[in-house]
Design an enzyme around this catalytic site. Structure first.
Site, PDB file in Angstrom:
ATOM      1  N   THR A   1       0.802  -1.217   0.000  1.00 53.37           N
ATOM      2  CA  THR A   1       0.000   0.000   0.000  1.00 53.37           C
ATOM      3  C   THR A   1       0.846   1.283   0.000  1.00 53.37           C
ATOM      4  O   THR A   1       2.043   1.263   0.248  1.00 53.37           O
ATOM      5  CB  THR A   1      -0.979  -0.016   1.197  1.00 53.37           C
ATOM      6  OG1 THR A   1      -1.617  -1.292   1.246  1.00 53.37           O
ATOM      7  CG2 THR A   1      -2.043   1.033   1.106  1.00 53.37           C
TER       8      THR A   1
ATOM      9  N   THR B   1      -3.715   0.912  -3.029  1.00 52.55           N
ATOM     10  CA  THR B   1      -2.982  -0.344  -2.890  1.00 52.55           C
ATOM     11  C   THR B   1      -3.237  -1.308  -4.037  1.00 52.55           C
ATOM     12  O   THR B   1      -4.282  -1.257  -4.687  1.00 52.55           O
ATOM     13  CB  THR B   1      -3.384  -1.029  -1.563  1.00 52.55           C
ATOM     14  OG1 THR B   1      -2.564  -2.169  -1.335  1.00 52.55           O
ATOM     15  CG2 THR B   1      -4.837  -1.465  -1.592  1.00 52.55           C
TER      16      THR B   1
ATOM     17  N   GLY C   1       0.803  -0.430   5.122  1.00 48.34           N
ATOM     18  CA  GLY C   1       1.273  -1.384   6.109  1.00 48.34           C
ATOM     19  C   GLY C   1       0.346  -2.510   6.470  1.00 48.34           C
ATOM     20  O   GLY C   1       0.488  -3.094   7.548  1.00 48.34           O
TER      21      GLY C   1
END
Length: 586
Positions: A396, A414, A483
């Site tokens: 992402t 993402t 993340g």
């Protein structure tokens, strides 16, 4: 340091515009009079992005008078090229949008959808066991119907100023002429820890002409992507969702074992969703976040839990502060993982999860020592869903754009895992977003998981692009991160550091990460002071290396009327801020 003390100038600047009337023309004058001088004011434009080329592409649009919506298109096009391991036009996104004129916040949901032919057991083998992640992520079943492009087109239709066709020039030229592979991209290309690294399309795209694979410092060209961007600029979103590119996507996901079910009808039928933001107070400000299937409700629950502690009176050197953050995180994740899914398919108790009495009751679980993993609670209005089995690896990108008229985009985007599914079409990677669903559709008690696969469903996302408002609903800041499921912890840590502890945004983002979820306490062990690690251990928290080292935070906060921006030092971001003159309102 409270934002109320630092953001007053923002409100003042927005309200003290000149109201002088233009002088009347002299009808009897023999010649046309000189045009009255246009009163101007200074405004700040900015882009926070994880790659300098993407930040500059957005700034170039803003300098031409483009809006935040226009610049977002240019930023995403460039990120697709220079940061393909993280996001791209073959993926999806959530955008939280602040309208500087109306002071309203809206959310644009460009999350991928499952093909109509997707089934709850599509990630189970012949024995009813979940497929290995490496098998699933490389399969055609991993790819959902991409949503980022149609979402950006919707935002551009509603908030754009420049023609769509003018927003892709920098990315097209860079794809054609080539760009220098950055150290971060080079690290992923040199790594063998991700199954996509050895996918045939990855091998072919990154092959060095003389043999081997390109690395940091090499020039990489992508003529196929340049040609596609030219068509996207001139044809609009139909260049992706119909015609030859759509057919190429369908053909690619149907190849190999565990073929996907996507059809041309799935692509043609994709629709982004415009949603109401969830806004709740934090300290003296209002934090606005995207609703399900995004995880804004989790972020807001985490902040609510932290308000029940004394973390604001502590600081980054205090192990008790990090202990409170860890325990609040575990409680939040237990609730988020159990209840959040696509609201078109499951009932998500958003109001219950954010109910002050419920949050206060959950905060009582924070004791003096860490115990076993907390179970999901029973918020008002909830029907207990099945235990979740979703895997969500890191990936992402996040970026923020502010234009001269006060409009702000906070967007998390993402292709899911590194290089998505590892499959390419027309120079861009296809997402593996379907692996964001729970591989196991029901738990041992037969209860369906809120995030089980279904045709047309959007997988749960940890993305939580935030916009902060002051007491007058003026723009006060924006924040988001990459993340995977750790996004909520990264964003929560940064909010505490910037708002409660008064750190500059750059220092707030640079603080060590701690991700506490279930029985796991992971983080950047080498970056915490020994006194903090020892203090956590004394409270039952043994921090281990793991998830936490690859956040991708971008943030801005308004202090004394000026933009204080920061980028995650773990990536290659930039936050250019410039002052420009704009006509003052009359």
């Amino acid at each position: 340091m409270k934002l109320a003390n630092t953001l007053f100038a923002t409100v003042t600047a927005a309200l003290l515009a000149s109201c002088a009337a233009a002088p009347a023309a002299h009808v009897a004058a023999p010649a046309a009079p000189a045009a009255p001088a246009t009163e101007t004011k200074q405004a700040q434009i900015f882009v926070a992005a994880a790659n300098p080329l993407a930040a500059e592409a957005g700034m170039a649009v803003l300098r031409r008078g483009g809006s935040a919506a226009d610049a977002a298109v240019a930023v995403q096009a460039m990120l697709s090229l220079v940061e393909p391991q993280s996001s791209g036009i073959g993926g999806g996104a959530f955008m939280t949008y602040y309208d500087g004129a109306t002071r309203k916040v809206r959310v644009y949901d460009g999350r991928e959808t499952a093909p109509a032919g997707a089934t709850p057991d599509m990630f189970l083998d012949d024995n009813g066991k979940p497929l290995p992640f490496a098998t699933a992520v490389l399969s055609g079943r991993a790819t959902g119907v991409p949503g980022a492009v149609k979402m950006l087109a919707l935002v551009h239709d509603e908030h754009g100023k420049l023609p769509w066709r003018t927003l892709f020039g920098d990315a097209e030229r860079t794809a054609r002429d080539g760009f220098i592979v950055s150290p971060r991209l080079g690290r992923f290309l040199a790594s063998s820890m991700f199954p996509q690294s050895s996918a045939p399309d990855v091998e072919a795209y990154f092959a060095r002409p003389g043999g081997g694979r390109v690395g940091a410092g090499d020039r990489l060209r992508n003529p196929a992507f340049a040609a596609f961007l030219n068509r996207l600029a001139n044809e609009g979103p139909s260049a992706l969702y119909a015609g030859r590119t759509a057919q190429a996507i369908v053909d690619r996901v149907h190849q190999g074992a565990h073929a996907g079910a996507m059809t041309l009808a799935d692509l043609a039928g994709y629709r982004p969703v415009e949603r109401e933001a969830i806004c709740r107070p934090y300290r003296v400000d209002l934090v606005c976040a995207p609703p399900p299937p995004a995880s804004g409700v989790g972020t807001l629950e985490l902040l609510g839990l932290l308000e029940q502690t004394d973390i604001a009176t502590r600081g980054p050197q205090d192990p008790q502060a990090w202990f409170e953050f860890a325990e609040a995180s575990r409680i939040m994740y237990a609730d988020r993982d159990r209840y959040v899914g696509d609201p078109a398919f499951v009932s998500v108790p958003v109001a219950g999860l954010l109910d002050p009495a419920y949050i206060a009751s959950r905060a009582k679980l924070i004791g003096e020592r860490a115990g076993p993993p907390p179970a999901a609670g029973n918020p008002p209005g909830a029907t207990l869903a099945g235990v979740d089995r979703t895997l969500e690896p890191m990936g992402t990108s996040h970026f923020i754009v502010g234009d001269a008229h006060g409009n702000v985009v906070s967007m998390t985007t993402t292709v899911e895992s590194i290089f998505g599914s590892g499959r390419m079409v027309d120079g861009f990677f296809l997402n593996n977003q379907m692996t964001d669903f729970s591989f196991t559709p029901r738990d041992a008690d037969g209860r369906p998981a809120a995030n089980a696969v279904a045709g047309g469903k959007r997988p749960r996302s940890s993305m939580t692009p935030l916009v902060l408002l002051d007491g007058e609903r003026g723009f006060a800041g924006a924040l988001g991160s990459a993340g995977g499921n750790a996004i909520l912890a990264y964003v929560g840590k940064s909010m505490v550091a910037a708002v409660d502890w008064g750190l500059s945004m750059q220092d707030a983002l640079a603080l060590p990460n701690l991700v506490a979820r279930g029985a796991n306490f992971n983080g950047e062990v080498d970056r915490f002071p020994r006194t903090v690690l020892d203090g956590l251990a004394a409270r039952g928290v043994t921090l281990k290396p793991g998830q936490g080292e690859d956040s991708g935070l971008q943030g801005v906060i308004v202090r004394n009327g000026r933009i204080d921006g920061g980028y995650d030092p773990r990536r290659e971001g930039r936050v250019p801020v410039e002052s420009v003159a704009v006509p003052a309102p009359r």
